[in-house]
Design a protein around this motif. Structure first.
Motif, PDB file in Angstrom:
ATOM      1  N   LEU A  38      -9.174   0.285 -14.040  1.00 33.94           N
ATOM      2  CA  LEU A  38      -9.608   0.197 -12.642  1.00 33.94           C
ATOM      3  C   LEU A  38      -8.445   0.153 -11.653  1.00 33.94           C
ATOM      4  N   ASP A  40      -6.368   1.257  -8.268  1.00 34.04           N
ATOM      5  CA  ASP A  40      -6.719   1.845  -6.979  1.00 34.04           C
ATOM      6  C   ASP A  40      -5.857   3.085  -6.754  1.00 34.04           C
ATOM      7  N   THR A  41      -5.961   3.678  -5.578  1.00 35.73           N
ATOM      8  CA  THR A  41      -5.261   4.935  -5.318  1.00 35.73           C
ATOM      9  C   THR A  41      -3.751   4.768  -5.403  1.00 35.73           C
ATOM     10  N   GLN A  44      -2.818   4.418  -8.988  1.00 44.80           N
ATOM     11  CA  GLN A  44      -3.008   5.680  -9.706  1.00 44.80           C
ATOM     12  C   GLN A  44      -1.830   6.626  -9.446  1.00 44.80           C
ATOM     13  N   PRO A  76     -10.326  -5.158 -10.942  1.00 41.78           N
ATOM     14  CA  PRO A  76      -9.662  -4.108 -10.157  1.00 41.78           C
ATOM     15  C   PRO A  76      -8.184  -4.439  -9.948  1.00 41.78           C
ATOM     16  N   LYS A  77      -7.319  -3.427 -10.054  1.00 41.65           N
ATOM     17  CA  LYS A  77      -5.885  -3.589  -9.815  1.00 41.65           C
ATOM     18  C   LYS A  77      -5.515  -2.780  -8.583  1.00 41.65           C
ATOM     19  N   ALA A  78      -4.733  -3.392  -7.708  1.00 41.42           N
ATOM     20  CA  ALA A  78      -4.378  -2.725  -6.457  1.00 41.42           C
ATOM     21  C   ALA A  78      -2.900  -2.936  -6.168  1.00 41.42           C
ATOM     22  N   SER A 287     -10.740  -3.411   3.562  1.00 41.03           N
ATOM     23  CA  SER A 287     -11.361  -2.689   2.465  1.00 41.03           C
ATOM     24  C   SER A 287     -10.774  -3.142   1.141  1.00 41.03           C
ATOM     25  N   GLY A 288     -11.529  -2.889   0.067  1.00 41.35           N
ATOM     26  CA  GLY A 288     -11.068  -3.349  -1.243  1.00 41.35           C
ATOM     27  C   GLY A 288     -11.090  -4.856  -1.304  1.00 41.35           C
ATOM     28  N   ASP A 334     -14.475  -5.109  -4.305  1.00 38.43           N
ATOM     29  CA  ASP A 334     -13.617  -5.260  -5.473  1.00 38.43           C
ATOM     30  C   ASP A 334     -13.488  -6.702  -5.953  1.00 38.43           C
TER      31      ASP A 334
END
Length: 505
Positions: A38, A40-41, A44, A76-78, A287-288, A334
């Motif tokens: 998971l 995030d952008t 990634q 989730p990882k951000a 967001s997130g 998230d």
């Protein structure tokens, strides 16, 4: 080729979860990179950053299938703080560096394409989370070394680029232990002095009571009477933060990126946002995963909302839960982020939209004035302990030729009152009167009926609520502490009730 592990930290508010990064580098097959867990952008995209950094540091990118898994996979990882850990996992998985030094080592840092390690936010709370689960070592960006060394019980090493980390893993080089001298924190500017404020004896006294007990304050008066000046001098009356409080405040500033030089924040913060801010900017959001807002940035300090009635009911009423629970819990797509929010609220507002210097010049009808101040709702005002009116100045010289008291003089009285409260509540762990729950005041520290008779009559007449009565008791204890009394008297309770007079608003 082998399966190797490194560690990073995912932040959810001020809470951190250690993330295990597994790198599976297989022989044969088409060259590819898979990132699981998971991301995030921004995370990634780290595949391309990490690959370029490794190649530009004269290391070899494996020409095979590379699978990178971040566990726990359901969280989730951000962000970009995982870059350094991913790069080391790939290098260890392709057997270019020995893995033994990566054991129980957590890594932080965003990689530039040339291998430089850039700073990341939230380093302090992430290191606290790593220490809690038994990590013994951390590698952080060189610029974050001063911040990292605020955490005891874990070895913190600083690196400027990926080459230094690779050399350390191969035991052919060492990483920095001390931050560069240029990162030393500069001494803070002197706080504004209370002696600068002319007149306003009632407001000055309310400010002293607020500082001594940690109470919320509302000031209502015409423009130019010193409301903002007084509010900005409240931090100068408050005691320095304890070691635990300083870590809490510094952790929040680290998350928001407001920690230049990585110095420990030892003074109560002062936050004064513009009245056009949004609810998300005030409480937190985005967001997130939600980011901290002004109420959390003011944790253990002062939040000034100047021109409070201009904020409108929606933003003001959003404060109610934070004032009651001293923390903010923000549920988003998230996950849920938790941020502490124990602050002193100072509201400053004009009495009406036209706000003339003298009441006799006001052009507003009674309905307009009532509607304007009605933006401060009853439930919000019920959580404000002290309400005071400021008056227009009648002379620029000090009254009777006596100069106003300085912050240093008032701070000494505040410190004595706080020390008395701290000693009284020491068995329970409370630091100020405002932290004491109402049931404790009514049971274990109940006052005689003759002392609270006026309070009982106010409850019977519906002039105050049960919450308001509890807050009156806290203010009464603060007034007693300022006078050096062991327990409040009837006069203290009466004065506390007078501070809650709605006519002051």
């Amino acid at each position: 080729m082998a399966l190797r592990r490194t560690w990073a930290v995912a932040l959810f508010g001020v809470d951190g979860v250690v993330v295990e990064i597994e790198a599976d580098v297989r022989k044969g097959g088409l060259p590819s990179v898979q990132l699981l867990g998971l991301p995030d952008t921004a995370l990634q995209e780290s595949k391309n950053r990490v690959r370029a950094a490794i190649v530009n540091c004269k290391e070899e990118w494996p020409a095979s299938c590379v699978t990178l898994a971040l566990s726990p996979a359901a969280i989730p990882k951000a962000g970009t703080s995982y870059d350094l850990a991913l790069a080391c996992a790939v290098l260890a998985g392709s057997e270019q560096v020995p893995p033994h030094r990566l054991d129980r080592t957590v890594l932080f840092g965003e990689l530039a394409l040339d291998g430089r390690i850039r700073p990341v936010r939230g380093l302090l709370p992430a290191l606290l989370a790593a220490r809690q689960v038994g990590m013994v070592r951390a590698i952080v960006p060189h610029s974050g070394l001063a911040e990292g060394q605020l955490v005891d019980g874990i070895e913190v090493l600083g690196a400027g680029n990926l080459r230094e980390v690779v050399a350390w893993l191969r035991e052919t080089g060492e990483l920095a232990h001390e931050p560069p001298p240029s990162e030393a924190a500069e001494p803070a500017d002197d706080l504004p002095d209370l002696a600068d404020v002319i007149g306003q004896p009632e407001a000055r006294w309310a400010l002293e009571v607020a500082a001594a007990g940690g109470h919320h304050l509302l000031m209502v008066g015409p423009p130019g009477t010193g409301k903002t000046m007084l509010a900005r001098r409240l931090c100068g009356l408050l005691p320095d933060l304890t070691a635990q409080e300083a870590l809490e405040v510094t952790a929040i500033h680290s998350i928001t990126g407001e920690l230049p030089g990585g110095a420990l924040v030892t003074s109560p913060p002062f936050v004064a946002p513009h009245h056009s801010l949004s609810v998300s900017a005030l409480i937190g959001g985005g967001s997130g995963l939600a980011k901290p807002g002004a109420v959390s940035r003011a944790h253990r300090g002062v939040l000034l909302l100047d021109e409070a009635c201009e904020l409108g009911p929606k933003r003001l009423d959003a404060l109610r839960t934070a004032l009651e629970e001293n923390e903010v819990r923000l549920a988003r797509r998230d996950g849920t982020a938790r941020y502490p929010a124990r602050f002193q609220l100072v509201l400053a507002t004009n009495p009406c939209p036209c706000a003339p210097a003298r009441d006799v010049d006001c052009q507003c009808s009674p309905n307009v004035r009532r509607r304007y101040l009605g933006k401060l709702s009853g439930p919000l005002l019920d959580r404000v302990d002290l309400r005071v009116s400021t008056r227009p100045l009648v002379a620029m010289a000090a009254e009777n030729g006596v100069p106003p008291e300085s912050s240093e003089v008032v701070r000494k009285r505040v410190e004595d009152a706080r020390a008395a409260a701290r000693e009284r509540w020491s068995e329970h762990g409370w630091q100020s009167n405002t932290e004491v729950p109402g049931p404790v005041l009514r049971r274990e520290f109940a006052l005689p009926q003759r002392t609270t008779a006026l309070l009982d009559r106010g409850l019977e007449a519906g002039a105050i609520t049960a919450r308001g009565a509890d807050r009156c008791l806290r203010v009464a204890w603060t007034l007693a502490d300022l006078e050096g009394r062991s327990t409040p008297e009837a006069d203290h309770v009466g004065a506390a009730l007078e501070f809650r007079d709605r006519r002051a608003a």
